[in-house]
Motif scaffolding. Structure first.
Motif, PDB file in Angstrom:
ATOM      1  N   ASN A  82      80.736  29.445 -27.974  1.00  0.00           N
ATOM      2  CA  ASN A  82      82.019  29.708 -28.627  1.00  0.00           C
ATOM      3  C   ASN A  82      83.050  30.278 -27.664  1.00  0.00           C
ATOM      4  OD1 ASN A  82      81.546  28.888 -31.387  1.00  0.00           O
ATOM      5  ND2 ASN A  82      80.099  30.578 -31.504  1.00  0.00           N
ATOM      6  N   ARG A 108      85.577  27.721 -25.922  1.00  0.00           N
ATOM      7  CA  ARG A 108      86.700  27.087 -26.606  1.00  0.00           C
ATOM      8  C   ARG A 108      88.000  27.450 -25.880  1.00  0.00           C
ATOM      9  NH1 ARG A 108      84.878  25.902 -31.958  1.00  0.00           N
ATOM     10  NH2 ARG A 108      83.038  27.111 -32.556  1.00  0.00           N
ATOM     11  N   ALA A 163      79.507  23.974 -30.380  1.00  0.00           N
ATOM     12  CA  ALA A 163      80.957  24.019 -30.549  1.00  0.00           C
ATOM     13  C   ALA A 163      81.486  22.593 -30.576  1.00  0.00           C
ATOM     14  CB  ALA A 163      81.616  24.805 -29.418  1.00  0.00           C
ATOM     15  N   GLU A 168      87.098  23.294 -37.568  1.00  0.00           N
ATOM     16  CA  GLU A 168      85.877  22.725 -36.964  1.00  0.00           C
ATOM     17  C   GLU A 168      84.660  23.597 -37.231  1.00  0.00           C
ATOM     18  OE1 GLU A 168      87.213  25.643 -33.913  1.00  0.00           O
ATOM     19  OE2 GLU A 168      88.205  24.264 -35.301  1.00  0.00           O
ATOM     20  N   GLU A 169      84.872  24.885 -37.425  1.00  0.00           N
ATOM     21  CA  GLU A 169      83.744  25.786 -37.628  1.00  0.00           C
ATOM     22  C   GLU A 169      83.058  25.551 -38.977  1.00  0.00           C
ATOM     23  OE1 GLU A 169      84.684  29.866 -36.735  1.00  0.00           O
ATOM     24  OE2 GLU A 169      86.025  29.282 -35.098  1.00  0.00           O
ATOM     25  N   GLU A 212      75.362  28.528 -34.147  1.00  0.00           N
ATOM     26  CA  GLU A 212      76.080  29.324 -33.146  1.00  0.00           C
ATOM     27  C   GLU A 212      75.878  28.792 -31.724  1.00  0.00           C
ATOM     28  OE1 GLU A 212      72.244  31.638 -34.241  1.00  0.00           O
ATOM     29  OE2 GLU A 212      73.765  30.389 -35.239  1.00  0.00           O
ATOM     30  N   GLU A 226      80.283  22.774 -38.123  1.00  0.00           N
ATOM     31  CA  GLU A 226      79.389  22.879 -36.964  1.00  0.00           C
ATOM     32  C   GLU A 226      77.920  22.990 -37.374  1.00  0.00           C
ATOM     33  OE1 GLU A 226      82.527  24.519 -33.654  1.00  0.00           O
ATOM     34  OE2 GLU A 226      81.401  25.975 -34.844  1.00  0.00           O
ATOM     35  N   TRP A 265      90.528  27.233 -38.129  1.00  0.00           N
ATOM     36  CA  TRP A 265      89.093  27.278 -37.861  1.00  0.00           C
ATOM     37  C   TRP A 265      88.356  26.125 -38.548  1.00  0.00           C
ATOM     38  CZ3 TRP A 265      91.727  31.417 -40.194  1.00  0.00           C
ATOM     39  CH2 TRP A 265      91.620  31.512 -41.576  1.00  0.00           C
TER      40      TRP A 265
END
Length: 463
Positions: free
Chosen positions: A327, A330, A132, A113-114, A129, A117, A111
């Motif tokens: 999201n 993805r 992405a 990349e999260e 949120e 963000e 995770w």
């Protein structure tokens, strides 16, 4: 260096030069502007190529030990110094702990990349949120259009600017065919008025008002890659929504360049690459945005494992528990070696704000414009003297940092001579030199050097 919004770049330059007792065209003014620049320390976060390391440089003409004049961040941004460190960290982690790297360390691969963000969302004016980081720009554009372009017999057109970046044109054309329509009927490409180089904002809004009932999607660039025109995304979004259209933008040349407010403007969707102004390296991880108002109502047409709720993703039930909003779009886990350089750059952006960068950018590009107009405006008394025309709008609110220059002499020779002198810029067919002084790492002395070298190059190209 805090020019007020009311102050034009020209007024700031002339006022400061008068205070210094020098001409606005002097190198002394450039040096003073750099001295006053509150963002000048950010340049030290990047690796600037030396003239000697640029393949086209001719070291008989220029000092190879100098940093080059790098005005091509609109095509590939510079490398942040921390990029190599971050990449080495992940390579070392892979070597030492293998599969455990998926869940361990400061960037767990599963995770990673999260964790960045939120930083990306700040740059495009979105909620975390709503953003992405995934895929490449055109892949994301296809994924978004599959959901937002739902043509009917009466509402089937996609409005975009004529001569959009080829990738956007091809994507839109193929999406129209995929939905069983003819691009000749369903692509509505808006051209400037005869004899003009850029679109008038009122013409865009008029087309939306008059033809909006048959337009399914309005899909413009944020900044037009060829002319450097910054579109009024807020007004376009408002006009499109008034006529019942979805409105999306390719922000490849706007993200990290202009101050964006995708959430506040109510933009339905957007996508962008990150290797231009966001400095993530060639082919870097791209971004996508879907406004929170569509989180439950617009769903992805194509599904992948990474769109599954992270809390139950590894239960392997094969029953999709779709994440809301962007999201859910993805498809796959992100390549950690692309996350690293993007993180390095986003952390530099986090040292300042897009508002501060935009203030500097307007003065930096205004300074370039001032010098070009001073030295290279067409002289009716010297019609034989080479001159330069700026295609990009004069209004700083209608452009980013790029100026698109057209020459009265063959551009290929001029470009060649600039490259020989250690200038990195960008030539685009048929006749434009794109020059982009990037506020993150370019200086006012860079601008002054460029204009001097442009004079040498124009003279050399005539021999």
């Amino acid at each position: 260096m805090e020019p007020s919004v009311a102050s034009s770049p020209r007024a700031v330059l002339e006022r400061l030069s008068e205070k210094l007792g020098c001409r606005p065209t002097s190198k002394e003014l450039a040096a003073e502007l750099d001295q006053q620049d509150e963002l000048k320390h950010l340049r030290q976060q990047f690796l600037l190529p030396k003239v000697a390391d640029l393949p086209p440089s001719d070291l008989s003409l220029v000092d190879g030990s100098q940093e080059c004049v790098y005005f091509v961040g609109n095509s590939l941004g510079l490398q942040p110094k921390s990029t190599e460190k971050y990449l080495k960290e992940e390579l070392k982690k892979w070597a030492k702990m293998g599969i455990h790297g998926h869940t361990e360390g400061r960037r767990p691969w599963a995770w990673a990349e999260e964790t960045i963000e939120k930083l990306m969302a700040n740059i495009v004016g979105a909620k975390p949120e709503e953003v992405a980081l995934m895929n490449g720009l055109t892949v994301n554009l296809h994924l978004l259009l599959l959901s937002f372009y739902k043509p009917t017999a009466t509402r089937h057109k996609i409005l975009m600017e004529d001569k959009a970046f080829p990738s956007d044109h091809y994507a839109v054309e193929s999406q129209i065919r995929l939905q069983g329509h003819d691009p000749k009927e369903s692509m509505l490409c808006l051209s400037p008025r005869p004899g003009e180089d850029t679109l008038r904002p009122e013409d865009i809004l008029e087309v939306i008002e008059k033809q909006g009932d048959c337009i399914a999607v309005v899909m413009f660039s944020g900044v037009q890659y060829y002319t450097g025109q910054l579109f009024d995304m807020e007004a376009i979004t408002r006009a499109g929504h008034k006529k019942g259209c979805y409105v999306g933008f390719d922000c490849a040349h706007a993200a990290g360049n202009a101050e964006l407010k995708l959430h506040d403007w109510g933009v339905d969707f957007a996508c962008w690459c990150s290797y231009k102004y966001v400095n993530s390296g060639a082919g870097g991880l791209a971004g996508a945005f879907i406004h929170e108002k569509h989180a439950e109502s617009v769903r992805p047409a194509l599904l992948g494992w990474w769109g599954h709720d992270i809390k139950t993703r590894f239960h392997m039930s094969n029953v999709m528990e779709l994440q809301p909003g962007v999201n859910g779009y993805r498809l796959s886990n992100q390549p950690i070696l692309l996350v690293c350089p993007l993180q390095a750059s986003l952390e530099i952006f986090n040292m300042t704000s897009m508002q501060a960068l935009r203030r500097k950018s307007m003065l930096l590009t205004g300074y370039l414009e001032y010098l070009i107009q001073h030295y290279y405006t067409r002289n009716p008394h010297r019609p034989d003297k080479p001159h330069v025309t700026i295609l990009t709008p004069k209004d700083p609110q209608q452009r980013g940092c790029q100026l698109s220059l057209s020459f009265s002499v063959p551009i290929g020779r001029v470009f060649h001579e600039l490259e020989r002198r250690g200038v990195a810029c960008d030539m685009r067919e048929p006749s434009v030199l794109r020059v982009a002084p990037v506020p993150l790492y370019n200086s006012f002395v860079d601008v002054h050097r460029f204009v001097e070298l442009l004079g040498e190059s124009l003279a050399a190209s005539q021999k």
